[in-house]
Design a protein around this motif. Structure first.
Motif, mmCIF file in Angstrom:
data_model
loop_
_atom_site.group_PDB
_atom_site.id
_atom_site.type_symbol
_atom_site.label_atom_id
_atom_site.label_comp_id
_atom_site.label_asym_id
_atom_site.label_seq_id
_atom_site.Cartn_x
_atom_site.Cartn_y
_atom_site.Cartn_z
ATOM 1 N N GLN A 18 0.828 -1.197 0.000
ATOM 2 C CA GLN A 18 0.000 0.000 0.000
ATOM 3 C C GLN A 18 0.866 1.251 0.000
ATOM 4 O O GLN A 18 2.076 1.176 0.184
ATOM 5 C CB GLN A 18 -0.921 0.012 1.214
ATOM 6 N N ILE B 228 -13.193 9.888 3.933
ATOM 7 C CA ILE B 228 -12.222 8.785 3.950
ATOM 8 C C ILE B 228 -12.959 7.461 4.144
ATOM 9 O O ILE B 228 -12.694 6.478 3.438
ATOM 10 C CB ILE B 228 -11.161 9.018 5.057
ATOM 11 N N LEU C 218 -11.164 3.839 2.679
ATOM 12 C CA LEU C 218 -9.730 3.944 2.887
ATOM 13 C C LEU C 218 -9.462 3.820 4.381
ATOM 14 O O LEU C 218 -10.315 4.144 5.205
ATOM 15 C CB LEU C 218 -9.215 5.294 2.368
ATOM 16 N N LYS C 219 -8.272 3.339 4.711
ATOM 17 C CA LYS C 219 -7.895 3.208 6.120
ATOM 18 C C LYS C 219 -7.208 4.497 6.554
ATOM 19 O O LYS C 219 -6.367 5.029 5.838
ATOM 20 C CB LYS C 219 -6.958 2.028 6.321
ATOM 21 N N VAL D 118 -3.552 8.423 5.640
ATOM 22 C CA VAL D 118 -4.554 7.639 4.925
ATOM 23 C C VAL D 118 -3.789 6.665 4.048
ATOM 24 O O VAL D 118 -2.887 7.066 3.300
ATOM 25 C CB VAL D 118 -5.441 8.539 4.033
ATOM 26 N N THR D 119 -4.122 5.379 4.130
ATOM 27 C CA THR D 119 -3.465 4.396 3.267
ATOM 28 C C THR D 119 -4.407 3.985 2.155
ATOM 29 O O THR D 119 -5.623 3.985 2.305
ATOM 30 C CB THR D 119 -3.002 3.166 4.061
ATOM 31 N N PHE D 120 -3.806 3.648 1.021
ATOM 32 C CA PHE D 120 -4.558 3.292 -0.175
ATOM 33 C C PHE D 120 -3.720 2.352 -1.027
ATOM 34 O O PHE D 120 -2.524 2.184 -0.796
ATOM 35 C CB PHE D 120 -4.954 4.550 -0.958
ATOM 36 N N ASN E 104 -7.734 0.214 -4.554
ATOM 37 C CA ASN E 104 -8.592 1.196 -3.885
ATOM 38 C C ASN E 104 -7.795 2.495 -3.712
ATOM 39 O O ASN E 104 -7.348 2.825 -2.618
ATOM 40 C CB ASN E 104 -9.074 0.664 -2.532
ATOM 41 N N ILE F 87 -6.687 6.573 -3.667
ATOM 42 C CA ILE F 87 -7.202 7.821 -3.111
ATOM 43 C C ILE F 87 -7.579 8.725 -4.285
ATOM 44 O O ILE F 87 -6.918 8.711 -5.322
ATOM 45 C CB ILE F 87 -6.152 8.478 -2.177
#
Length: 118
Positions: free
Chosen positions: A63, A80, A85-86, A92-94, A98, A100
């Motif tokens: 990621q 978010i 997204l986490k 924020v990870t993507f 998936n 951003i």
């Protein structure tokens, strides 16, 4: 990832599936923060105004992450979550599957700048 000294080298050294996404993220951050200077801090590419890092990004094995002021994450927590997204307190990870959105990148960058008083 190996240590690099600039954004181009960082993106080139990132896992191949993430390179285009990181290049797009870099361009979007440049547009959202036109007066920011590109820097490398803590082995991570970032955008700095005066002596303050406004946003940074990183690639990992599975990621990528965008790192901004905690207030920016909190201000956009609903968006978010809608994008699935986490988020952590500062990032924020993507992933490729998936990503951003450009819109969210701009919102987070501008919000982070505002939260830092710049």
């Amino acid at each position: 990832m190996a240590k690099t000294d600039n954004h181009d080298a960082y993106i080139a050294a990132a896992p191949a599936p993430f390179r285009a996404m990181l290049a797009q993220l870099r361009a979007q951050l440049s547009r959202a923060l036109p007066d920011a200077k590109e820097v490398m801090k803590y082995d991570m590419p970032g955008f700095q105004i005066e002596d303050t890092i406004i946003a940074g990004y990183a690639a990992f094995s599975k990621q990528c992450g965008l790192y901004v002021d905690p207030g920016a994450i909190a201000a956009h927590a609903d968006e978010i979550a809608i994008l699935k997204l986490k988020a952590t307190k500062t990032g924020v990870t993507f992933s490729v599957s998936n990503p951003i959105t450009d819109e969210l990148v701009e919102k987070l960058a501008v919000s982070s700048r505002g939260k830092k008083g710049l």
